[in-house]
Design a protein around this motif. Structure first.
Motif, PDB file in Angstrom:
ATOM      1  N   UNK A  73      12.089   1.356  -4.823  1.00  0.00           N
ATOM      2  CA  UNK A  73      11.369   2.621  -4.981  1.00  0.00           C
ATOM      3  C   UNK A  73      12.002   3.486  -6.063  1.00  0.00           C
ATOM      4  N   UNK A  74      13.315   3.373  -6.218  1.00  0.00           N
ATOM      5  CA  UNK A  74      14.041   4.213  -7.165  1.00  0.00           C
ATOM      6  C   UNK A  74      13.981   3.684  -8.597  1.00  0.00           C
TER       7      UNK A  74
ATOM      8  N   UNK B  92       0.849  -1.191   0.000  1.00  0.00           N
ATOM      9  CA  UNK B  92       0.000   0.000   0.000  1.00  0.00           C
ATOM     10  C   UNK B  92       0.883   1.239   0.000  1.00  0.00           C
ATOM     11  N   UNK B  93       0.361   2.326  -0.583  1.00  0.00           N
ATOM     12  CA  UNK B  93       1.107   3.585  -0.613  1.00  0.00           C
ATOM     13  C   UNK B  93       0.558   4.522   0.456  1.00  0.00           C
ATOM     14  N   UNK B  94       1.394   4.897   1.434  1.00  0.00           N
ATOM     15  CA  UNK B  94       0.922   5.769   2.523  1.00  0.00           C
ATOM     16  C   UNK B  94       1.074   7.250   2.197  1.00  0.00           C
ATOM     17  N   UNK B  95       0.730   7.646   0.970  1.00  0.00           N
ATOM     18  CA  UNK B  95       0.999   9.007   0.501  1.00  0.00           C
ATOM     19  C   UNK B  95      -0.247   9.887   0.581  1.00  0.00           C
TER      20      UNK B  95
ATOM     21  N   UNK C 203       7.499   6.930   3.745  1.00  0.00           N
ATOM     22  CA  UNK C 203       7.754   5.620   3.166  1.00  0.00           C
ATOM     23  C   UNK C 203       7.172   5.548   1.758  1.00  0.00           C
ATOM     24  N   UNK C 204       7.822   4.773   0.920  1.00  0.00           N
ATOM     25  CA  UNK C 204       7.307   4.585  -0.432  1.00  0.00           C
ATOM     26  C   UNK C 204       6.160   3.583  -0.437  1.00  0.00           C
ATOM     27  N   UNK C 205       6.331   2.488   0.301  1.00  0.00           N
ATOM     28  CA  UNK C 205       5.327   1.430   0.370  1.00  0.00           C
ATOM     29  C   UNK C 205       5.291   0.842   1.765  1.00  0.00           C
TER      30      UNK C 205
ATOM     31  N   UNK D  72       8.046  -1.830   6.018  1.00  0.00           N
ATOM     32  CA  UNK D  72       8.136  -0.500   5.403  1.00  0.00           C
ATOM     33  C   UNK D  72       9.258  -0.444   4.367  1.00  0.00           C
ATOM     34  N   UNK D  73       8.960   0.141   3.231  1.00  0.00           N
ATOM     35  CA  UNK D  73       9.947   0.317   2.161  1.00  0.00           C
ATOM     36  C   UNK D  73      10.206   1.814   1.993  1.00  0.00           C
TER      37      UNK D  73
END
Length: 534
Positions: free
Chosen positions: A96-97, A63-66, A245-247, A88-89
């Protein structure tokens, strides 16, 4: 006076609606959650292969926490005490990059910054940079008053990208991104309802590039921003850390979230959960609704929240509302593959997607391939593990026959062909699992928002206070979107008095009537506590 609410559907939207009602509504409110299948959670499904024991995901795997939507998700996770179960990623991680698109017979690495975009651009990006530089100078189709010069409110993602950028950017970049999010076809999907930020950027700034530079990427409403601010206030340091976090995922699999929601609901004395008994019909009575199940049970509720696919609701109410069956939902074959230690992925990123089937960058080696996610890279596992996604808008290219005629073995063999053709991996997996997901992702066709406005009006006129809708069919297909929209619906039902004094009719589609739902509505004295609790 006590109120009764029936929630139809036990996927993530239905579970979230029941959770927020149980958490925010008066304890005298009777809540019934009805799920036709044996298990709750919908498309979120974590399952272990038996030999060897490896955890696979049939649906969402991270999931994306954005943004505000991510913050609302995080608040739920924290309240359910699931924060210690998170994986966490960070943004700095290679997964992510590094993102990839297959183009011209090779895996192209997408630039992660301006320097790489200029000096290391792959073949898929060759015409994109110039198109981006020229985009601010292209004429906008919006007049100064916000109306469109051509009289059309909406257009396809493809038509927009080709008009603002060029054909390559549309088919190769946006075509691939659309495969990853919607498993869909940019030539049929609504820009306004799928990539709203692009629509708003041109409308408000005359240019996508200029709009993004000035912050047009945030299309959250005032209510959504307010919900996020209230959430962060409980533990600002934790939220600040997590939003970077990214993901995120869960140590025991994505199904940890729906199962914890189910456990929470089972502890609530005013919640009843019905499973393995599909709803057969929803009928209006004078002051309530009657829900009849296939098992013969009849339930009565002051208000019904439908979270099932819109086409399923259409059948239950015998076509009394417009547009519920207008949008198709695509089928996707999700194949999980795990290899032994002798198999290595050449790339260290998140995974690759394929461009639109009409790309000029040579033919797709295995037609109907949407992409491959490198799960072991994301979760830092030593042995290679991937998820192959096939079908979607290109289902006929992948399998020729309908999903009901495809066997798990056929999907597995096709996935191995994908691994060989795209990644040169011929090794036999040590474990595998197939999920044939029928009608799993709604496709918001051009004109979707206009149809939702008409549906909102019809819901108001035909059902009044008795029925509201939420879920992936309407205003967002992702898990965080579904959670946020369920919360917004429940809060609005409670704050407006729709479940009590019935001062206001709430359909769940009110956001389609305005660009920004404001928090300035009058609140009755008794209902203001809902906002404080939230």
């Amino acid at each position: 006076m006590s109120q009764s609410v029936a929630i139809v559907g036990g996927g993530i939207s239905g579970l979230s609606a029941a959770y927020y009602l149980a958490r925010l509504a008066p304890t005298s409110t009777k809540i019934t959650l009805i799920e036709g299948k044996e298990r709750v959670g919908g498309w979120i499904k974590s399952q272990r292969a038996t030999t060897p024991s490896i955890l696979f995901e049939g649906g969402a795997r991270t999931l994306r926490p954005k943004g505000e939507t991510g913050t609302i998700l995080l608040e739920m996770i924290q309240h359910l005490k699931l924060h210690d179960e998170l994986v966490c990623v960070p943004q700095t991680d290679a997964s992510a990059q590094h993102r990839y698109i297959y183009y011209k017979n090779e895996i192209n690495t997408l630039p992660s910054n301006l320097t790489s975009a200029v000096f290391k651009k792959p073949p898929v990006m060759k015409s994109v940079l110039l198109a981006g530089l020229l985009e601010p100078f292209r004429k906008s189709r919006f007049a100064k008053d916000g109306t469109t010069k051509d009289g059309k409110e909406d257009e396809s993602v493809y038509d927009f990208m080709r008009r603002r950028f060029n054909e390559d950017t549309a088919l190769n970049l946006m075509g691939a991104l659309t495969h990853g999010i919607y498993a869909g076809d940019i030539k049929t999907l609504s820009l306004q309802s799928t990539f709203r930020m692009l629509y708003e950027a041109e409308k408000n700034y005359g240019s996508v590039v200029v709009g993004m530079m000035k912050g047009a990427g945030n299309t959250s409403s005032m209510r959504e921003r307010g919900m996020a601010v209230r959430a962060r206030a409980h533990d600002p340091d934790w939220f600040s850390k997590m939003e970077k976090m990214n993901l995120i995922g869960f140590k025991k699999g994505m199904e940890s979230l729906p199962q914890t929601l189910l456990s929470y609901l089972k502890e609530c004395d005013n919640v009843r959960i019905v499973t393995q008994d599909p709803v057969q019909s929803i009928t209006q009575l004078d002051n309530e609704s009657k829900i009849k199940t296939r098992g013969g049970e009849e339930l009565y509720a002051d208000h019904v929240i439908s979270t099932i696919p819109s086409f399923s609701l259409d059948r239950l109410i015998e076509g009394k509302l417009p547009h519920l069956s207008h949008n198709p939902s695509c089928d996707v074959a999700v194949v999980n593959l795990a290899y032994d230690g002798n198999t290595r992925l050449a790339q260290d990123g998140f995974g690759f997607l394929t461009p639109h089937r009409d790309t000029n960058g040579a033919k797709i080696p295995v037609p109907g391939t949407l992409g491959v996610i490198f799960d072991s890279n994301v979760l830092k596992e030593e042995e290679a593990r991937v998820t192959v996604m096939m079908g979607g808008a290109d289902w006929k290219d992948a399998f020729k026959v309908g999903i009901d005629q495809v066997t798990e073995k056929e999907a597995y063999e096709k996935a191995k062909t994908v691994m060989s053709a795209f990644l040169n991996i011929q090794n036999e997996p040590k474990a595998w699992m197939v999920h044939l997901q029928k009608q799993c992702i709604p496709q918001y066709l051009v004109g979707h928002q206009s149809r939702m406005r008409q549906l909102h009006q019809a819901l108001t006129e035909v059902y009044g206070h008795r029925l509201s809708v939420t879920g992936a069919s309407y205003m967002g297909v992702s898990v965080p979107d579904c959670i946020k929209n369920s919360r917004m619906l429940v809060e609005e039902l409670l704050v407006s008095g729709a479940l009590g004094s019935q001062e206001k009719i709430v359909t769940g589609l009110g956001k389609t009537m305005t660009d920004d739902l404001k928090d300035s509505r009058r609140l009755s004295k008794g209902n203001s506590s809902v906002i404080m609790m939230a």
